[in-house]
Enzyme design. Structure first.
Site, PDB file in Angstrom:
ATOM      1  N   GLU A 234       0.821  -1.204   0.000  1.00  0.00           N
ATOM      2  CA  GLU A 234       0.000   0.000   0.000  1.00  0.00           C
ATOM      3  C   GLU A 234       0.859   1.260   0.000  1.00  0.00           C
ATOM      4  O   GLU A 234       0.520   2.265  -0.626  1.00  0.00           O
ATOM      5  CB  GLU A 234      -0.967   0.029   1.188  1.00  0.00           C
ATOM      6  CG  GLU A 234      -2.138   0.929   0.820  1.00  0.00           C
ATOM      7  CD  GLU A 234      -2.821   1.623   1.960  1.00  0.00           C
ATOM      8  OE1 GLU A 234      -2.566   1.275   3.121  1.00  0.00           O
ATOM      9  OE2 GLU A 234      -3.597   2.526   1.675  1.00  0.00           O
TER      10      GLU A 234
ATOM     11  N   THR B  39      -5.138   9.570  -2.060  1.00  0.00           N
ATOM     12  CA  THR B  39      -4.681   9.670  -0.663  1.00  0.00           C
ATOM     13  C   THR B  39      -3.431  10.541  -0.556  1.00  0.00           C
ATOM     14  O   THR B  39      -3.312  11.366   0.346  1.00  0.00           O
ATOM     15  CB  THR B  39      -4.416   8.263  -0.100  1.00  0.00           C
ATOM     16  OG1 THR B  39      -5.644   7.558  -0.121  1.00  0.00           O
ATOM     17  CG2 THR B  39      -3.900   8.301   1.317  1.00  0.00           C
TER      18      THR B  39
HETATM   19  N1  HSE Z   1      -5.352   7.257   7.358  1.00  0.00           N
HETATM   20  C1  HSE Z   1      -5.207   7.453   5.941  1.00  0.00           C
HETATM   21  C2  HSE Z   1      -5.553   8.892   5.601  1.00  0.00           C
HETATM   22  C3  HSE Z   1      -6.143   6.503   5.247  1.00  0.00           C
HETATM   23  O1  HSE Z   1      -6.592   9.358   6.051  1.00  0.00           O
HETATM   24  O2  HSE Z   1      -4.777   9.536   4.896  1.00  0.00           O
HETATM   25  C4  HSE Z   1      -6.112   6.589   3.748  1.00  0.00           C
HETATM   26  O3  HSE Z   1      -7.273   5.946   3.221  1.00  0.00           O
END
Ligand code: HSE
Length: 312
Positions: A133, A186
């Site tokens: 990931e 992201t």
């Molecule tokens: N914790 C991560 C973010 C998850 O919020 O950037 C990404 O899906």
């Protein structure tokens, strides 16, 4: 010896409002399907095919989330057997905040490990899926990978050492999730975040996180409701998601036990009580986008407590 394994790796909701990068849960659907198959004509790991990605995902092992994760696992066990082909069937949207790259990485590592006999625990596989990931979003965090792998609700004390804990899932706790069809990567959603948190917000957020965990242990839905609040990340990311506050206020009016951004968005989740409640809240949340001409996917149901699994 079996010659192929097919698995389902579920989507996930990360952060859960009060635990940025350290809380996540697995959904019953959607998810990716991955097949790992021996190919005795080669000695390599290959991506034989990808469907459902409209040609957008890289086919080479090093740059593909699933391929990279499986390759790291094979390297760690000094694998030298016959070649392995991966078939990746993307059955969920990318850039959705539903852990699409995490599901692919988890599915690939799990499928390959099962093809090779399955003697590795899910904990053994976790670091390889997280590395996969990381290939996609540049950061090392397990809040999508861990729930997709193990199922349930997970808490990560420390992402570097992958100190992952499994939290209880109250019997009636369900989720409504909507995915407006807008893409937010992201990597970009992380790059807009302020690097520091004001002390007063740290205090508020720590209180919510601790209280949410107590709510899960005590099955106290009112406590969960009071705790699913994000004063740190949601205010910074909400402006990227059109109609976010309208959707949130509808969910709250309909009695959701909290509503916030799923992972890095644009998906939005609401905790609910019971499957019927979750379904009707999800539909009403989705209607907001429908009314604005924005296509939306709507999901609702229980929390998936099984995680990645072999399917026929
Ligand atoms: N914790 C991560 C973010 C998850 O919020 O950037 C990404 O899906």
């Amino acid at each position: 010896m079996i010659d192929s394994v097919k698995v389902f790796a579920p989507a996930s909701v990360a952060n859960l409002a009060c635990g940025f990068d350290i809380l996540g849960l697995a959904m019953e659907a959607p998810g990716d399907e991955i097949i790992a198959r021996f190919n005795s004509e080669t000695h390599q790991l290959r991506i034989a095919s990808i469907t459902g990605d409209e040609g957008r995902l890289p086919r080479d092992i090093e740059s593909n989330t699933a391929g990279f994760a499986a390759q790291q696992f094979l390297k760690s066990i000094n694998y030298s057997g016959p070649g392995i082909d991966l078939e990746i069937h993307k059955k969920m949207p990318f850039g959705s905040g539903l852990g699409s790259s995490a599901a692919s990485a988890v599915g690939a590592v799990f499928a390959v490990s099962q093809l090779l006999g399955g003697q590795w625990s899910k904990h053994d596989l976790l670091p390889f899926a997280v590395q996969g990931e990381q290939q996609a979003d540049g950061a090392y965090h397990a809040d999508n990978v861990a729930p997709s792998l193990f199922g349930g609700i997970v808490l990560i004390r420390d992402n570097q050492s992958l100190d992952v804990m499994h939290l209880p899932v109250p019997e009636d706790l369900t989720i409504a999730v909507i995915h407006p069809q807008i893409e937010i990567l992201t990597k970009e959603a992380r790059s807009i975040l302020a690097p520091t948190v004001p002390l007063k917000d740290l205090i508020i957020q720590s209180g919510h996180l601790g209280s949410f965990i107590v709510g899960l242990y005590t099955e106290d839905y009112e406590r969960i409701h009071r705790s699913v609040i994000d004063v740190v990340i949601e205010p910074q990311r909400a402006r990227q998601i059109p109609h976010f506050f309208t959707v949130k206020s509808i969910a709250e009016k309909l009695g959701a036990l909290g509503c916030s951004i799923s992972g890095s968005g644009p998906s939005i989740f609401a905790f609910c009580r019971g499957e019927t409640h979750a379904q009707s809240i999800a539909e009403r949340m989705g209607d907001i986008y429908g009314a604005h001409g924005i296509a939306v996917d709507v999901f609702s149901g229980k929390i998936n407590t099984q995680g990645v699994q072999i399917i026929p």
